[in-house]
Structures are given as structure tokens and as C-alpha cells.
Design a protein around this motif. Structure first.
Motif, PDB file in Angstrom:
ATOM      1  N   ALA A 175       0.609  -1.149  -0.026  1.00 56.32           N
ATOM      2  CA  ALA A 175       0.287  -0.026  -0.057  1.00 56.32           C
ATOM      3  C   ALA A 175       0.845   0.994  -0.091  1.00 56.32           C
ATOM      4  N   ASP A 176       1.912   0.934   0.435  1.00 54.87           N
ATOM      5  CA  ASP A 176       2.773   2.618   0.744  1.00 54.87           C
ATOM      6  C   ASP A 176       3.473   2.388  -0.737  1.00 54.87           C
ATOM      7  N   ARG A 177       4.084   1.759  -1.253  1.00 59.63           N
ATOM      8  CA  ARG A 177       4.615   1.598  -3.250  1.00 59.63           C
ATOM      9  C   ARG A 177       3.648   2.291  -3.271  1.00 59.63           C
ATOM     10  N   LEU A 178       2.141   1.367  -3.537  1.00 56.24           N
ATOM     11  CA  LEU A 178       1.178   2.063  -4.808  1.00 56.24           C
ATOM     12  C   LEU A 178       0.711   3.201  -4.475  1.00 56.24           C
ATOM     13  N   SER A 179       0.758   4.151  -2.860  1.00 51.27           N
ATOM     14  CA  SER A 179       0.664   5.521  -2.364  1.00 51.27           C
ATOM     15  C   SER A 179       1.438   6.388  -3.922  1.00 51.27           C
ATOM     16  N   LYS A 180       2.274   5.305  -3.879  1.00 48.65           N
ATOM     17  CA  LYS A 180       3.796   7.154  -4.941  1.00 48.65           C
ATOM     18  C   LYS A 180       3.014   6.405  -6.700  1.00 48.65           C
ATOM     19  N   SER A 181       2.121   5.888  -6.732  1.00 47.90           N
ATOM     20  CA  SER A 181       1.563   5.784  -8.066  1.00 47.90           C
ATOM     21  C   SER A 181       1.304   7.599  -8.145  1.00 47.90           C
ATOM     22  N   LYS A 182       1.184   7.662  -9.451  1.00 50.83           N
ATOM     23  CA  LYS A 182       1.362   8.878 -10.247  1.00 50.83           C
ATOM     24  C   LYS A 182       0.400   9.216 -11.518  1.00 50.83           C
ATOM     25  N   PRO A 183      -0.335   9.618 -11.373  1.00 53.07           N
ATOM     26  CA  PRO A 183      -1.608   9.578 -13.033  1.00 53.07           C
ATOM     27  C   PRO A 183      -0.446  10.849 -13.997  1.00 53.07           C
ATOM     28  N   VAL A 184      -0.232  10.463 -15.676  1.00 56.02           N
ATOM     29  CA  VAL A 184       0.216  11.719 -16.385  1.00 56.02           C
ATOM     30  C   VAL A 184       0.260  13.205 -15.414  1.00 56.02           C
ATOM     31  N   LEU A 185       0.635  13.830 -14.966  1.00 60.41           N
ATOM     32  CA  LEU A 185       0.419  15.523 -14.644  1.00 60.41           C
ATOM     33  C   LEU A 185      -0.984  15.698 -16.105  1.00 60.41           C
ATOM     34  N   PRO A 186      -1.925  16.404 -15.417  1.00 56.68           N
ATOM     35  CA  PRO A 186      -3.242  17.134 -15.793  1.00 56.68           C
ATOM     36  C   PRO A 186      -2.829  18.336 -17.260  1.00 56.68           C
ATOM     37  N   GLU A 187      -1.724  18.921 -16.751  1.00 58.05           N
ATOM     38  CA  GLU A 187      -1.830  20.108 -17.574  1.00 58.05           C
ATOM     39  C   GLU A 187      -0.685  19.674 -19.076  1.00 58.05           C
ATOM     40  N   SER A 188      -0.277  18.215 -18.443  1.00 52.90           N
ATOM     41  CA  SER A 188       0.255  17.425 -20.303  1.00 52.90           C
ATOM     42  C   SER A 188      -0.945  16.945 -21.027  1.00 52.90           C
TER      43      SER A 188
END
Length: 257
Positions: free
Chosen positions: A238-251
Motif C-alpha cells: 500500500a505504501d509503494r502503490l501510494s506513490k503511483s502517479k497519473p500523468v500530470l493534467p496540464e500535459s
């Protein structure tokens, strides 16, 4: 309406009946079904299969079974055709289908929050067709790939003349689908214009970058050991998955309709 579809075929050349193989007291297919059931944004869970044992286990876990036609059964099938069939079947049997979360029956490395993150990304960006979980290549960067010639010797894969540095940090970043989550709008399976080989994903597919090779699906007993570690260590996962990030919206602004 958002649904999850788990694809799980019968038979396997690597591990017999791996989609119902016992993983710490649960059949393998339990884990993607449970992840979908834990997702807040999922309204129903389906399993596409040609296997009796998989169907029985899936029904016992509360999923609706989609029985594949004979031409989509067995080893040598196009997974995209299975996905298209399942999506169209669900669309014909539920009201107001919008988005589909596609999961593999032979992986435990997925959870409800990741599914919700992917669906939220599509909610926030109607210009997108889909998104998928990926991981960033390192030593396995495609520029380092080799092939074996008819003489049994190693050569660079593809372009034989390309010059590649041993410093991998100099490469343009490359990403691989990590066998975790595909999320797509229902119409993309008919357009068939997604990034090869994932043609059912549509032209505008955004990444959710996971911080390690989190989506390993099971093909060998070594993979099974990794899967069992994952299940045994929920807090670290859970700790590692919390660092998952979608592509930044502005891009994504350039893609707005």
C-alpha cells in the motif's frame, strides 16, 4: 456505469489451471475480483472465461460469468478479440455502460484504490479514451534488446546500425504496460485504433506510472512466489502503490476536444 472485466482462460502450459491455483488459501482469480469489488467506482464485476472451474470459482466470489464462444477458447487466441467480445456482451446486458476496467485473472498485483485512480483520471479528462498502469524501463530498456541470429550469435534487435550508450540515463524514457489495469471507454473496442498491440485502448491513452514492476502476472512458480510475497505484505504494498502517479493534467491540455 463502470464495470470490471477479468479475463481468465482455462489451461496453461506453465502452471496447470493457474487462474484457480491456490495462492495462500484463495484461487488466483480471487485477487483481481476482490480488487474490483473493493473499488468504490466499480458497479459490477464480470469474468470472461472458457473454463468450468474458473467459472465456478468466479460465481462463488460474486462475479457474473461471461462464457466465451468456442472460437475464443484455448491457447492460441487474440486477447483483444476476447476483450472486445466481453465488452460488447456487457454493453448488451447492462444499462448505461461507460467505462471498462480490464484485469488479468493471473495476477494478484492490483488493488481497489489503483482502479479508482484510473477511473478518476477518465472522469477528470473526458478528452481521454483510456489509461493504463505502466512501469519505467531501466536495464531492460528496448534500446538494449538483442536477438539471436541463425548462426546463434547476438545482434542488436531491429536496427543493426544504431549506436547505444552504456549509460542508460542518456536514453529517452520508455514504459511498459505492467499487467495491472487497463481502463477504457466502451467505444474504443470498436474503433480499434489504440497503441499497438493494445488496439482496444483508443488513440488517447494516458499512463499511470507505478513505482516498481508491480503488475507481474504469473507464468512460473517464481512468479507465484512474488505473488505470495505481495499478498503477505499489504502495508508495504500500500505504501509503494501510494506513490503511483497519473500523468500530470496540464500535459493533457493539447488533447482537449
Amino acid at each position: 456505469m463502470n464495470v470490471a472485466i477479468v479475463t481468465a482462460r482455462a489451461g496453461s502450459k506453465s502452471i496447470l489451471n493457474k487462474n484457480v491455483y491456490d495462492v495462500l488459501g484463495k484461487p488466483m482469480v480471487y485477487y483481481p475480483i476482490k480488487a474490483a469489488q473493493d473499488a468504490i467506482k466499480i458497479d459490477a464485476v464480470f469474468v470472461s472465461t472458457d473454463g468450468k472451474e474458473i467459472a465456478e470459482a468466479s460465481r462463488a466470489l460474486g462475479a457474473t460469468v461471461i462464457e466465451r464462444p468456442d472460437e475464443l477458447g484455448g491457447d492460441h487466441i487474440n486477447h483483444g478479440d476476447v476483450i472486445k467480445h466481453a465488452t460488447q456482451w456487457v454493453d448488451a446486458n447492462v444499462e448505461n455502460l461507460e467505462n471498462v476496467v480490464l484485469l488479468l485473472g493471473n495476477t494478484v498485483m492490483i488493488d481497489g484504490p489503483t482502479i479508482d485512480t484510473a477511473l478518476q483520471l477518465l472522469d477528470d479528462h473526458p478528452e481521454l479514451d483510456s489509461c493504463m498502469t505502466v512501469w519505467e524501463a531501466a536495464d531492460d530498456h528496448p534500446l538494449r534488446a538483442m536477438e539471436i541470429t541463425q548462426d546463434g550469435l547476438l545482434e542488436p534487435y531491429g536496427d543493426k546500425e544504431r549506436k547505444v550508450s552504456t549509460e542508460r540515463q542518456s536514453y529517452q524514457k520508455a514504459y511498459y504496460y505492467d499487467q495491472g489495469v487497463w481502463v477504457y471507454r466502451k467505444y474504443t473496442v470498436n474503433a480499434q485504433d489504440g497503441p499497438n498491440p493494445w488496439w482496444w485502448m483508443g488513440k488517447k491513452s494516458a499512463p499511470i506510472i507505478r513505482p516498481w514492476v508491480t503488475g507481474r502476472d504469473v507464468h512460473t512458480l517464481f512468479d507465484m512466489g512474488v505473488a505470495e510475497w505481495w499478498v503477505k505484505h499489504p502495508e508495504e504494498v500500500a505504501d509503494r502503490l501510494s506513490k503511483s502517479k497519473p500523468v500530470l493534467p496540464e500535459s493533457l491540455d493539447r488533447y482537449k476536444k
